[in-house]
Design a protein around this motif. Structure first.
Motif, PDB file in Angstrom:
ATOM      1  N   GLY A 167       0.935   4.083  -2.833  1.00 35.43           N
ATOM      2  CA  GLY A 167       0.775   5.502  -2.510  1.00 35.43           C
ATOM      3  C   GLY A 167       1.902   6.339  -3.090  1.00 35.43           C
TER       4      GLY A 167
ATOM      5  N   LEU B 259       0.837  -1.213   0.000  1.00 38.56           N
ATOM      6  CA  LEU B 259       0.000   0.000   0.000  1.00 38.56           C
ATOM      7  C   LEU B 259       0.867   1.257   0.000  1.00 38.56           C
ATOM      8  CD1 LEU B 259      -2.902  -0.943   2.445  1.00 38.56           C
ATOM      9  CD2 LEU B 259      -3.071  -0.514  -0.013  1.00 38.56           C
TER      10      LEU B 259
ATOM     11  N   PHE C 196      -5.089   3.664  -8.301  1.00 38.27           N
ATOM     12  CA  PHE C 196      -4.675   3.458  -6.920  1.00 38.27           C
ATOM     13  C   PHE C 196      -5.795   2.802  -6.111  1.00 38.27           C
ATOM     14  CE2 PHE C 196      -4.726   5.052  -2.534  1.00 38.27           C
ATOM     15  CZ  PHE C 196      -3.563   4.488  -2.057  1.00 38.27           C
ATOM     16  N   GLN C 197      -7.008   3.323  -6.240  1.00 43.24           N
ATOM     17  CA  GLN C 197      -8.142   2.779  -5.495  1.00 43.24           C
ATOM     18  C   GLN C 197      -8.433   1.330  -5.896  1.00 43.24           C
ATOM     19  OE1 GLN C 197      -9.565   4.074  -2.885  1.00 43.24           O
ATOM     20  NE2 GLN C 197      -8.383   5.980  -3.046  1.00 43.24           N
TER      21      GLN C 197
ATOM     22  N   GLN D 179      -6.249  -0.914  -7.106  1.00 40.55           N
ATOM     23  CA  GLN D 179      -5.190  -1.770  -6.565  1.00 40.55           C
ATOM     24  C   GLN D 179      -5.317  -1.910  -5.045  1.00 40.55           C
ATOM     25  OE1 GLN D 179      -3.111  -3.679  -8.228  1.00 40.55           O
ATOM     26  NE2 GLN D 179      -4.045  -2.937 -10.120  1.00 40.55           N
ATOM     27  N   LYS D 180      -5.695  -0.839  -4.398  1.00 35.68           N
ATOM     28  CA  LYS D 180      -5.877  -0.852  -2.950  1.00 35.68           C
ATOM     29  C   LYS D 180      -7.017  -1.829  -2.591  1.00 35.68           C
ATOM     30  CE  LYS D 180      -7.590   2.211   0.616  1.00 35.68           C
ATOM     31  NZ  LYS D 180      -7.995   3.572   0.930  1.00 35.68           N
TER      32      LYS D 180
END
Length: 89
Positions: free
Chosen positions: A66, A62, A79-80, A82-83
């Motif tokens: 980031g 994470l 990003f969201q 993959q998160k």
């Protein structure tokens, strides 16, 4: 003459025995070498990558995501996504 014949016969027996033993040893050694070569020629299974199971691995990933987002490599949507994948939601 009988002593000479006996000596020649004894030498022939000893030489024949030595030749037989030498040939057996050679064949046995060739068999061992062939087995070693075959074992080395067989492909070794590739090690399987370990799946991240610990929370430390997820936190590290994470943080890396980031950083990639902050550098502009990933968009906010990427990003969201993959998160969510990392967190299993």
């Amino acid at each position: 003459m009988p002593g000479l014949l006996r000596g020649v016969a004894r030498t022939a027996v000893i030489a024949g025995t030595a030749t037989t033993v030498s040939n057996r040893v050679s064949r046995r050694q060739r068999g061992r070498w062939a087995a070693e070569e075959q074992a080395q020629a067989e492909p070794q299974p590739a090690p399987q990558p370990e799946s991240p199971t610990g929370s430390g691995d997820v936190l590290t990933q994470l943080k890396q995501l980031g950083e990639l987002r902050d550098q502009g490599v990933l968009t906010e949507d990427e990003f969201q996504t993959q998160k969510a994948r990392l967190l299993g939601s």
